[in-house]
Design an enzyme around this catalytic site. Structure first.
Site, PDB file in Angstrom:
ATOM      1  N   CYS A  63       0.842  -1.203   0.000  1.00 20.42           N
ATOM      2  CA  CYS A  63       0.000   0.000   0.000  1.00 20.42           C
ATOM      3  C   CYS A  63       0.876   1.252   0.000  1.00 20.42           C
ATOM      4  CB  CYS A  63      -0.910   0.017   1.227  1.00 20.42           C
ATOM      5  SG  CYS A  63      -2.400  -0.962   1.013  1.00 20.42           S
ATOM      6  N   HIS A  64       0.469   2.233  -0.809  1.00 20.34           N
ATOM      7  CA  HIS A  64       1.210   3.487  -0.878  1.00 20.34           C
ATOM      8  C   HIS A  64       0.773   4.434   0.240  1.00 20.34           C
ATOM      9  CE1 HIS A  64       1.436   1.834  -4.957  1.00 20.34           C
ATOM     10  NE2 HIS A  64       2.541   2.517  -5.100  1.00 20.34           N
ATOM     11  N   GLU A  99      -7.548   0.985   2.690  1.00 18.50           N
ATOM     12  CA  GLU A  99      -7.600   1.818   3.889  1.00 18.50           C
ATOM     13  C   GLU A  99      -8.955   1.687   4.580  1.00 18.50           C
ATOM     14  OE1 GLU A  99      -4.128   3.135   1.728  1.00 18.50           O
ATOM     15  OE2 GLU A  99      -6.172   2.663   1.079  1.00 18.50           O
ATOM     16  N   ASP A 113     -12.290  -7.356  21.069  1.00 24.10           N
ATOM     17  CA  ASP A 113     -11.413  -7.342  22.249  1.00 24.10           C
ATOM     18  C   ASP A 113     -12.131  -6.786  23.480  1.00 24.10           C
ATOM     19  OD1 ASP A 113      -8.719  -7.419  23.591  1.00 24.10           O
ATOM     20  OD2 ASP A 113      -9.102  -5.252  23.665  1.00 24.10           O
TER      21      ASP A 113
END
Length: 303
Positions: A63-64, A99, A113
């Site tokens: 990923c950029h 993203e 969690d």
């Protein structure tokens, strides 16, 4: 990483969805009443998701790094399901699908969690891309053979056989990528009268798109823009403005190109530089977005 240096900035959006499934109503009640021991699960997971969106390139190798200009994360309770929606925007050369999905996955994992101490049956049901927009995928390509195209090389040395053409063939190759067939290919000298005669010949044959390469610089024989410019019925300045802007970001001499573009009757005429690199960059700057002019010319709305 894959090179994206040839791409242009555009507004790109992506929305990802993740679903967290709890095992009972008691968990939903604890969330709504904010009685989960670890805290407000929606606010904590939203913050975690925001961090995840920003840090995607740090954990996904290919990923950029890119500027994140908007992120929105929401939660919606549907029965025993918590549906997470992550929307991300950027103005850049590549999309933000990963993203958005990374943000959705970390938001979901944070929920897991925080809820697992009170619900051993909680699970992350799915993470998916809901939709995206922006980039080349937003442009509908013309149907194959729907546009009549011509490529004309303006060069004294190539016309005399002293050099081989590379720029004209580069244009033809690029047009093929967008399902456009070159119906006419020619090489002529850098001559004002020849250029005008050639373009009017193609206009009379009702070509939709004519691309000239060569003769857009400042040498005494660079006369293509001068020959074409006087014939244009309607200039489209933004076409060559975008070519020069795109080129200037990669090569400072791009500002010296004098190319023009516009319509002669129903034919769109574009004049590009003569170098292979200049042509390739110009085509990257223009296509496929420039093809939208044919829809607008027919009266179709921009949206």
């Amino acid at each position: 990483m894959v090179s994206i240096t040839h791409k242009s900035n555009s507004l790109r959006k992506a929305v990802a969805i993740a679903t967290v499934k709890v095992s009972g109503q008691h968990t939903i009640d604890a969330i709504v009443q904010k009685k989960v021991p670890k805290g407000d699960v929606f606010e904590f997971s939203r913050v975690a998701g925001l961090f995840a969106v920003k840090k995607t390139s740090d954990v996904i190798p290919d990923c950029h790094p890119l500027p994140i200009e908007y992120t929105a994360i929401s939660h919606e309770i549907e029965g025993l399901n918590i549906v997470i929606r992550v929307e991300v925007h950027t103005v850049y050369k590549t999309g933000v699908e990963v993203e958005a999905m990374h943000g959705a996955s970390v938001t979901a994992l944070t929920l897991y969690d925080m809820l697992k101490p009170i619900d051993k049956g909680i699970e992350i049901a799915n993470i998916r891309l809901d939709h995206k927009s922006g980039g080349k995928s937003q442009y509908k390509l013309p149907e194959e053979g729907s546009l009549k195209c011509a490529v004309v090389v303006c060069s004294d040395s190539i016309a005399k056989g002293e050099k081989q053409d590379g720029s004209g063939k580069a244009i033809i190759t690029k047009l093929e990528q967008f399902k456009l067939e070159t119906n006419h290919y020619d090489i002529i000298e850098d001559d004002f009268d020849q250029i005008q005669k050639k373009v009017m010949e193609l206009v009379s044959q009702q070509y939709d798109l004519v691309i000239f390469t060569g003769g857009t610089g400042l040498s005494p024989r660079d006369v293509t823009p001068d020959a074409i410019g006087t014939l244009l019925d309607r200039e489209v300045p933004g076409i060559m403005e975008n070519v020069r802007k795109y080129g200037q970001e990669r090569m400072p001499y791009a500002m010296l190109s004098r190319g023009v573009a516009g319509f002669i009757k129903g034919t769109l005429v574009i004049t590009l530089p003569g170098s292979v690199k200049g042509v390739q960059e110009s085509m990257d700057a223009l296509f496929p977005a420039v093809l939208h002019v044919f829809k607008v010319q027919d009266g179709t709305r921009h949206d």
